[in-house]
Design an enzyme around this catalytic site. Structure first.
Site, mmCIF file in Angstrom:
data_model
loop_
_atom_site.group_PDB
_atom_site.id
_atom_site.type_symbol
_atom_site.label_atom_id
_atom_site.label_comp_id
_atom_site.label_asym_id
_atom_site.label_seq_id
_atom_site.Cartn_x
_atom_site.Cartn_y
_atom_site.Cartn_z
ATOM 1 N N TYR A 24 0.837 -1.206 0.000
ATOM 2 C CA TYR A 24 0.000 0.000 0.000
ATOM 3 C C TYR A 24 0.871 1.254 0.000
ATOM 4 O O TYR A 24 2.030 1.238 0.410
ATOM 5 C CB TYR A 24 -0.922 0.024 1.222
ATOM 6 C CG TYR A 24 -0.186 0.247 2.527
ATOM 7 C CD1 TYR A 24 -0.004 1.535 3.039
ATOM 8 C CD2 TYR A 24 0.345 -0.825 3.233
ATOM 9 C CE1 TYR A 24 0.695 1.746 4.223
ATOM 10 C CE2 TYR A 24 1.034 -0.628 4.411
ATOM 11 C CZ TYR A 24 1.203 0.664 4.905
ATOM 12 O OH TYR A 24 1.904 0.868 6.070
ATOM 13 N N PHE A 32 2.475 9.817 3.086
ATOM 14 C CA PHE A 32 2.823 9.721 4.507
ATOM 15 C C PHE A 32 3.275 8.317 4.910
ATOM 16 O O PHE A 32 3.838 8.130 5.989
ATOM 17 C CB PHE A 32 1.651 10.158 5.403
ATOM 18 C CG PHE A 32 0.386 9.380 5.214
ATOM 19 C CD1 PHE A 32 0.180 8.153 5.835
ATOM 20 C CD2 PHE A 32 -0.631 9.878 4.406
ATOM 21 C CE1 PHE A 32 -0.989 7.449 5.670
ATOM 22 C CE2 PHE A 32 -1.801 9.170 4.230
ATOM 23 C CZ PHE A 32 -1.984 7.944 4.855
ATOM 24 N N ASP A 33 3.057 7.313 4.045
ATOM 25 C CA ASP A 33 3.463 5.949 4.407
ATOM 26 C C ASP A 33 3.397 5.065 3.170
ATOM 27 O O ASP A 33 2.548 5.269 2.293
ATOM 28 C CB ASP A 33 2.543 5.388 5.507
ATOM 29 C CG ASP A 33 3.037 4.077 6.081
ATOM 30 O OD1 ASP A 33 4.233 3.768 5.922
ATOM 31 O OD2 ASP A 33 2.220 3.348 6.691
ATOM 32 N N ILE A 58 -7.284 0.340 10.562
ATOM 33 C CA ILE A 58 -8.357 1.326 10.494
ATOM 34 C C ILE A 58 -9.597 0.709 9.826
ATOM 35 O O ILE A 58 -9.494 -0.214 9.025
ATOM 36 C CB ILE A 58 -7.904 2.588 9.730
ATOM 37 C CG1 ILE A 58 -7.406 2.224 8.332
ATOM 38 C CG2 ILE A 58 -6.842 3.332 10.512
ATOM 39 C CD1 ILE A 58 -7.037 3.428 7.473
ATOM 40 N N TYR A 99 -8.279 8.253 10.861
ATOM 41 C CA TYR A 99 -7.640 8.711 12.091
ATOM 42 C C TYR A 99 -8.395 9.837 12.775
ATOM 43 O O TYR A 99 -7.893 10.430 13.733
ATOM 44 C CB TYR A 99 -6.195 9.104 11.791
ATOM 45 C CG TYR A 99 -5.473 7.992 11.069
ATOM 46 C CD1 TYR A 99 -5.278 6.768 11.701
ATOM 47 C CD2 TYR A 99 -5.061 8.125 9.747
ATOM 48 C CE1 TYR A 99 -4.664 5.720 11.044
ATOM 49 C CE2 TYR A 99 -4.449 7.079 9.087
ATOM 50 C CZ TYR A 99 -4.251 5.878 9.740
ATOM 51 O OH TYR A 99 -3.658 4.836 9.088
ATOM 52 N N PHE A 118 -5.557 5.592 -0.164
ATOM 53 C CA PHE A 118 -4.652 4.455 -0.041
ATOM 54 C C PHE A 118 -4.708 3.655 -1.334
ATOM 55 O O PHE A 118 -5.786 3.196 -1.731
ATOM 56 C CB PHE A 118 -5.059 3.521 1.107
ATOM 57 C CG PHE A 118 -4.799 4.073 2.471
ATOM 58 C CD1 PHE A 118 -3.542 3.961 3.052
ATOM 59 C CD2 PHE A 118 -5.815 4.690 3.182
ATOM 60 C CE1 PHE A 118 -3.308 4.457 4.319
ATOM 61 C CE2 PHE A 118 -5.589 5.196 4.443
ATOM 62 C CZ PHE A 118 -4.327 5.069 5.025
#
Length: 468
Positions: A78, A88-89, A108, A134, A151
């Site tokens: 992902y 961010f990731d 999540i 979040y 995502f």
């Protein structure tokens, strides 16, 4: 950091699937809606049907029709970005796919819902509302509060839920239709009604070797031709659930197969099972009359299985009887405990006898159940005798003799107890003789070694010619 790690940073250690309080739904930004997106918002989220709080855009179609279900361990790559494209990731940056158990609140909520809609090999972008990610807190410094997120997820693979006792993939479940509740499940002794279709696994165009609807008491499935793997799996089924089970030979038809069904030896089988209904009795909510009736029913069933030398089934029935007959809070004014206690005593004695009939003898369980019987009636001859037999099988002959001697004190003419004492004493003598012989041999070897050392020294002195 991973999806799971971000979730923990933002909310604390892993949150429940629907943490409270829920953040207020944030309006969709103008740049969220994209042509081709599918609304996969989970039920109960957002503002009802068509809420568009979780959107999926398929970039690469997956293979086949099968989807992962709750309990499956999924493997994905992902990349997570804000709506402005800021990353961010990414698991790809770490070159390490991410694994998690679907539908268990490990990640999540957007992931639990969105990934469940993906096929193997599929690549999709999930656009997620803040309350499914979040929330109001975000995950500073990379994810601001109340952020919509994208995502891009690649579904690499998934494995079914492992229901086998030793977690060795002996019984693997793929849920087709979820049941009505993940908490209300049938337990041992419950009357279940199921539909099942069985076929050989991995055989192209395999025809079912059985297809039927059957009712039976959980724990007695083998009496109705139900293989062990199906019965064990049913303890994890909820009402109305339909699942596919892949069962290894040790939980199916083992090395013998089943000629009647046409199942060869050591065959892996596949069952599609639907739990249509089950009758689950909550012992704590039952009245005295029903508890007694159920306790006696299970005791009588156990006795019938014992008479047929089906000792494993007998033990199951007797244990169910103990569950009911151990209930004491219903006893009060006008309710005599004698009948219940006498039945419970009989059940413990029968359990001890069953374990003594096992091959090999299950001496520890036999001893423990005999002890439970003796707690009720300390001078019960059968309890003392079976305790003695169990201790004898454990090699505790001195303690066994004590139990058999108590039997003789109560019944001086009990020849069986006298015989067992004779056998125990003979066993003790044999053990002592064996130990004496062992020690004698040991001392003889030590003495021989000492002689060799002395001879060696003497030889050394002779050859070196040293003065003394």
């Amino acid at each position: 950091m991973t999806v799971g790690q971000v979730e923990r940073d933002a909310e604390g250690s892993p949150p429940p699937p629907q943490p409270q309080p829920q953040p207020q739904p944030q309006p969709r930004p103008d740049n969220v809606d994209v042509e081709g997106q599918v609304d996969v918002t989970p039920a109960g989220e957002g503002q009802g049907e068509g809420a568009r709080r979780l959107l999926k855009l398929v970039k690469k179609e997956g293979e086949g029709e099968e989807l992962p279900s709750a309990g499956c361990v999924v493997t994905v790559h992902y990349t997570g970005t804000l709506l402005d494209g800021s990353k961010f990731d990414s698991s790809k940056d770490r070159d390490k796919p991410f694994d998690f158990t679907l539908g268990k609140g490990q990640v999540i909520k957007a992931w639990d819902a969105g990934v469940a809609t993906m096929k193997k090999g599929e690549v999709s972008v999930l656009t997620c509302a803040p309350e499914l990610c979040y929330g109001e807190s975000g995950s500073p410094p990379k994810i601001p509060p109340n952020s919509w997120l994208n995502f891009e997820v690649e579904m690499i693979d998934w494995q079914g839920e492992d229901l086998s006792p030793k977690k060795n993939n002996g019984i693997v479940r793929y849920t087709i239709i979820p049941g009505t509740s993940s908490y209300d499940l049938p337990s041992d002794g419950a009357l279940v009604n199921i539909e099942l279709v069985g076929k050989l696994y991995g055989v192209k165009d395999a025809k079912p070797f059985e297809s039927r609807t059957v009712s039976f008491y959980l724990g007695e499935g083998c009496e109705n031709g139900i293989c062990n793997g199906v019965e064990r799996a049913l303890e994890k089924f909820s009402m109305g659930e339909k699942s596919r089970l892949i069962i290894q030979p040790r939980y199916a038809f083992k090395s013998t197969g089943n000629k009647e069904l046409g199942v060869p030896p050591d065959a892996i089988v596949e069952y599609t099972v639907t739990l249509k209904s089950f009758d689950k009795s909550d012992v704590d909510s039952l009245d005295y009359e029903y508890v007694m009736k159920q306790g006696k029913t299970f005791k009588d069933k156990g006795t019938e299985y014992f008479k047929s030398a089906k000792y494993v089934l007998a033990v199951k029935m007797y244990k169910n009887a103990v569950t009911y007959l151990s209930k004491t809070d219903l006893e009060g004014e006008g309710v005599s405990p004698d009948v219940r206690i006498n039945l419970l005593l009989s059940v413990y004695l029968n359990l001890a006898l069953c374990y003594l009939k096992f091959t090999p003898v299950n001496s520890f369980e036999a001893r423990d159940n005999a002890i439970e019987a003796l707690k009720i009636e300390p001078n019960n001859v059968k309890g003392l005798f079976r305790k003695g037999q169990a201790l004898q099988a454990m090699g505790e002959c001195d303690e066994a003799i004590e139990a058999f001697q108590r039997v003789i004190e109560i019944e001086p003419e009990n020849k069986a107890a006298v015989n067992q004492i004779t056998i125990c004493k003979s066993t003790i003598k044999q053990q002592n003789d064996k130990e004496k012989k062992l020690y004698a041999n040991m001392f003889e070897k030590f003495a021989q070694k000492d002689t060799e050392v002395i001879d060696g020294k003497a030889d050394g002195e002779e050859h070196t010619g040293c003065d003394v």
